[in-house]
Design an enzyme around this catalytic site. Sequence first.
Site, PDB file in Angstrom:
ATOM      1  N   GLY A  20       0.846  -1.196   0.000  1.00  0.00           N
ATOM      2  CA  GLY A  20       0.000   0.000   0.000  1.00  0.00           C
ATOM      3  C   GLY A  20       0.876   1.237   0.000  1.00  0.00           C
ATOM      4  N   GLY A  74      -0.628   4.566   0.283  1.00  0.00           N
ATOM      5  CA  GLY A  74      -1.392   5.742   0.704  1.00  0.00           C
ATOM      6  C   GLY A  74      -0.628   6.497   1.772  1.00  0.00           C
ATOM      7  N   LEU A  75      -1.343   7.286   2.546  1.00  0.00           N
ATOM      8  CA  LEU A  75      -0.652   8.086   3.567  1.00  0.00           C
ATOM      9  C   LEU A  75       0.180   7.207   4.484  1.00  0.00           C
ATOM     10  CD1 LEU A  75      -3.408  10.647   4.525  1.00  0.00           C
ATOM     11  CD2 LEU A  75      -1.264  11.100   3.346  1.00  0.00           C
ATOM     12  N   GLY A 100       1.142   3.899   4.097  1.00  0.00           N
ATOM     13  CA  GLY A 100       2.135   3.076   3.412  1.00  0.00           C
ATOM     14  C   GLY A 100       3.296   3.898   2.879  1.00  0.00           C
ATOM     15  N   SER A 158     -18.175  18.015   0.654  1.00  0.00           N
ATOM     16  CA  SER A 158     -17.593  18.362   1.949  1.00  0.00           C
ATOM     17  C   SER A 158     -18.667  18.667   2.985  1.00  0.00           C
ATOM     18  CB  SER A 158     -16.669  19.560   1.801  1.00  0.00           C
ATOM     19  OG  SER A 158     -16.293  19.990   3.083  1.00  0.00           O
ATOM     20  N   ARG A 217     -21.952  13.256  12.303  1.00  0.00           N
ATOM     21  CA  ARG A 217     -22.185  12.495  11.077  1.00  0.00           C
ATOM     22  C   ARG A 217     -23.189  11.361  11.252  1.00  0.00           C
ATOM     23  NH1 ARG A 217     -16.047  11.859   8.589  1.00  0.00           N
ATOM     24  NH2 ARG A 217     -15.810  14.056   8.060  1.00  0.00           N
ATOM     25  N   GLU A 245      -6.041   3.043   7.908  1.00  0.00           N
ATOM     26  CA  GLU A 245      -7.427   2.591   7.970  1.00  0.00           C
ATOM     27  C   GLU A 245      -7.510   1.072   8.063  1.00  0.00           C
ATOM     28  OE1 GLU A 245      -9.893   4.094   4.790  1.00  0.00           O
ATOM     29  OE2 GLU A 245     -11.694   3.100   5.541  1.00  0.00           O
ATOM     30  N   ARG A 274     -15.388   7.722  13.702  1.00  0.00           N
ATOM     31  CA  ARG A 274     -14.211   8.568  13.484  1.00  0.00           C
ATOM     32  C   ARG A 274     -14.642  10.020  13.358  1.00  0.00           C
ATOM     33  NH1 ARG A 274     -12.002  10.952   9.410  1.00  0.00           N
ATOM     34  NH2 ARG A 274     -13.131   9.855   7.763  1.00  0.00           N
ATOM     35  N   LEU A 327      -6.526  11.296   8.264  1.00  0.00           N
ATOM     36  CA  LEU A 327      -5.224  11.672   7.714  1.00  0.00           C
ATOM     37  C   LEU A 327      -4.192  11.663   8.835  1.00  0.00           C
ATOM     38  CD1 LEU A 327      -6.303  14.624   5.393  1.00  0.00           C
ATOM     39  CD2 LEU A 327      -6.147  12.202   4.886  1.00  0.00           C
TER      40      LEU A 327
END
Lengths: 224, 637, 248
Positions: free
Chosen positions: B40, B42-43, B45, B284, B330, B425, B435, B441
Amino acid sequence: MNQAQSFPRSSIGKKFLMAITGLMLLGFVLGHMIGNLKAFQGAEKFDAYALFLKEVGKPVLGKGDFLWMARLGLLAAVGIHIFCAVSLTLQNRKARPVGYKKTAREASTYASRTMLWGGIILALYVIYHILHLTTGHAHHDFGSSVYGNMVAGFKQWPVSLAYVIAQIALGMHLFHGFWSAFRTLGANNPNRDKKLRAIAVFLAVAITAGYLSIPVSVMAGIIQ
Amino acid sequence: MELNSKIPSGPIQDKWDSHKFNLKLINPANKRKYQVIVVGSGLAGASAAATLAELGYDVKCFCFQDSPRRAHSIAAQGGINAAKNYQNDGDSIYRLFYDTVKGGDFRSREANVYRLAQISVNIIDQAAAQGVPFAREYGGMLANRSFGGAQVSRTFYARGQTGQQLLLGAYSALSRMIAAGKVKMYPRTEMLDLVMVDGKARGIVTRDLTTGKIESHAGHAVVMATGGYSTVFYLSTNAMGCNVTANWRAHRKGAAFANPCYTQIHPTCIPVSGDHQSKLTLMSESLRNDGRIWVPKKKGDTRAAKDIPENERDYYLERLYPSFGNLAPRDLASRRAKDMCDLGQGVGATGLGVYLDFSDAMKRDGEATISEKYGNLFDMYERITGENPYRQPMRIFPAPHYTMGGLWVDYNLMSTIPGLHVLGEANFSDHGANRLGASALMQGLADGYFVIPYTIGDYLAREELKDVSPSDSEFIETEKQVRQKIDRLLSIDGTRTVDSFHRELGRIMWNHCGMARTDKGLKEALVKIPELRDEFWNNVRVLGEGSDLNQSLEKAGRVADFLEFAELMCHDALTRAESCGGHFREEHQTEDGEAKRNDEEYSHVSAWEFTGVGSTPKLHKENLEFENVKLATRSYK
Amino acid sequence: MKLTLHVWRQKSTSQKGAFETHVMDSVSPDMSFLEMLDELNQALITNGKEPVAFDHDCREGICGSCGVVINGRPHGPQRATTACQLHMRSYQDGQEIWVEPWRASAFPVVKDLMVDRTSFDRIIQSGGFISVRTGSAPDANEIPVPKVDADKAFDAAACIGCGACVAACPNASAMLFTAAKVSHMGLLPQGQPEREQRVLSMVSTMDEEGFGSCTNHKECQEACPKEISIDYISRMNRDYVCASKNKG
């Protein structure tokens, strides 16, 4: 990080050289055009101007020395300009070996897309122009008066037509080339862009019109 | 299976520091002798691969996308939290810790969350130094905003593209290490199984997605940063390629899966327009600052929004939550929207949508002001729906967005398989049952930049790891299994496409294990899923070859794993007979329809052990202890 | 609505490709362009034909995976829109649509509409970073950045690396992509120490990868889904000339 290639070998380096030499040639084209307008002042003034060009630099330099130096300078500029153009064009062709079935151009102009063909027309024209009015090899009745050669030459319509076509090509070449050169040199920015576009239009129109005025005037009998 | 969370002793403020001191170190000259496999980019990895390489480890990094820059972290919009207190509004590490534990509805580990809050400040420093173009004030200092109902402004952001900019920062660090020869990057390469040697994770089997080549990679440790599983619902805001395969394969090899039923449904997404829909687009959350949410009071009202008079509109969030109004959290905003649609008051052609109306805001502040704030989002909405939100209200509906559950990890981010570390994640650790905005992030980067680089060294230094190579029998055996599965998928030659199975699974999951769950519904799902799985293995049609680029085959493998995983998710949701955060059980609600937690019986992490396909998984519990934050009921009335 | 699609099919990099024609009878205007391709693929699979391969992932215009040339326009006719966000309401009933992959020797076709864009990664690897070791950064507010510079840097950093600029450029030049990264970092104080080496190195790699040169057609700016300005190219040219001078 990667080892940098030498400046003239890089695509930006070549573009830079094209821009610089292009602007030098623009300076020549502009001066030459203004000089040519002396044709409207009659044979005497025009020939005197031609003589002046040969005698610039006297007494330090001999007759015609300066002119030859200028010619060599121009020749070098043209050579570099063409060399870079050919090299970059080959690079660009190689970069897209398979083209698109459909193309839709959104932002580019006719002038920008025809820079190569405009350049080829101009190169051929310059050769013809030298043979025609400088050496006289391509002139049907070449004499000692520069003015006379010019008027006699332009009285023939195929000759004038060739000049007209070349000048229109020159105008388009300048229209894109001038603006593009400033982008390549990195001298453009959002504030200047519109002004540079306007100057490009002005120069292209003025130079083309200036040059065209002479064969047209000869054909129309204004210059005799 | 034993769950030892390895939480250090001592006061919460000192745990991480003292733990770091107690971790064993590896001599700088020896680090290059250790190969670490990172799956991975992403952020989590990319930041882990880059940082481990900087430290001197020999790193291999894998991603299924054509470039590590495209991992789905890139789509995060809102921002990243950090307890910098640059705004002087009373923020602190402790407050970020407290808010996150509370926001997670008291289902996360205190020690992990505290560490996350501590590290948050370093992340901003690191990203700013990398050239991440965060929003700035005129004095040149970093700007902050309040996000997701937080009472302090601690969110750092880069317009609406914070995830993109942070990911490109991590990608640039990774690129630097690739250029230095410290990381070998494998794009368009998918991990299809984990290789175990002597009970430890020692490598992976991959498929080169361009050539179809099956290959083994051996290492001393494996780090998985393989993201979440929202695409189990088929329609979600996740990217099309997001999947559970790597996590599921590791789970099958012995890694416990924790809290799989904790999924987050985001309230402001563009509703489904028809059966062709392939994914959902998030808008958003900031839109709720100025937009008012309403539905017609009358059921099945088909009049255009503008023709419905004020007194026939139900601004239900403002009615139900007078103090938070349209800014309710949310999970509440999502559930109430579903309720309204269930009552038949939904809007749009499908009846699955509610209005988000800006007309009052435009009257109050002028169209220009609203356009300045949300112009990009309005344009995006119009591009997708063909409707102009300046003239008519937007339609929104909740959509699966993030999964809090994931592979169980201890404080060192190591799973129940020695040597297998799980970040971002993909693990379960820090968000509990829900979350908070701008926290994903933060967690991904905390794990990758600042946790794993310390903890992996301790593992490598402590363990005696014999040399292994892809020619060992364990690797060859795993490769064989991978090939067999591929051959089987290609040989079925049934009549239904992979997508049609995925779509059907998604519908089952959305209806029975989505925003609201019931005992009956979950039991029904547990009947339907195995049936669908059986049909899949008898009737799926995958064309083409295995030795070639074959996107249907890639998808088929992923959907096959989802068909097993979905069952686990339902088991978890069924077993957790309480409502908490994103997990809402209809049987467990207060009189006015709010989530009712049961701290007596369910204040634990549910970690599941694989016992075979179709057989009931085994539950292990890790009790959660709250020594610093007092358990309380969330209230947003 | 009904559409006639001409889609480029090519089995692999080394094999020759050709257009294949498909008639789609019931395309909904609410579909995205990629959802229309999904539908085509479902029909192909049902009829026992291999589906069309194309790159896509986030489907919300940010990952940069997708990209096809549609009737001569990269990402299709809508401004500032990637193919995944382009919707079929941009087309009319009965229209003919030609779908082609990006065409550039630096982007060889992998299969059908997919191309290999790793040349972009190699350009970034050659200098598109600020060398800062994890943990070595000073407090973020110790490096103030004027808001104007930060905003300009952001405009450049918005690049999604999709390659539409290369696809649109008559010369298949990657100047806009390279300039965006050079400018993003060159505009920030953090990027100054490596500024000159960065531009020299990235431009060299760009040339080595076989991209064409810039002749200021502006087609790239027009095609860019993030509307990145060609002013950054001008800026990179200046940086490159200065760096070359200082190097010598």
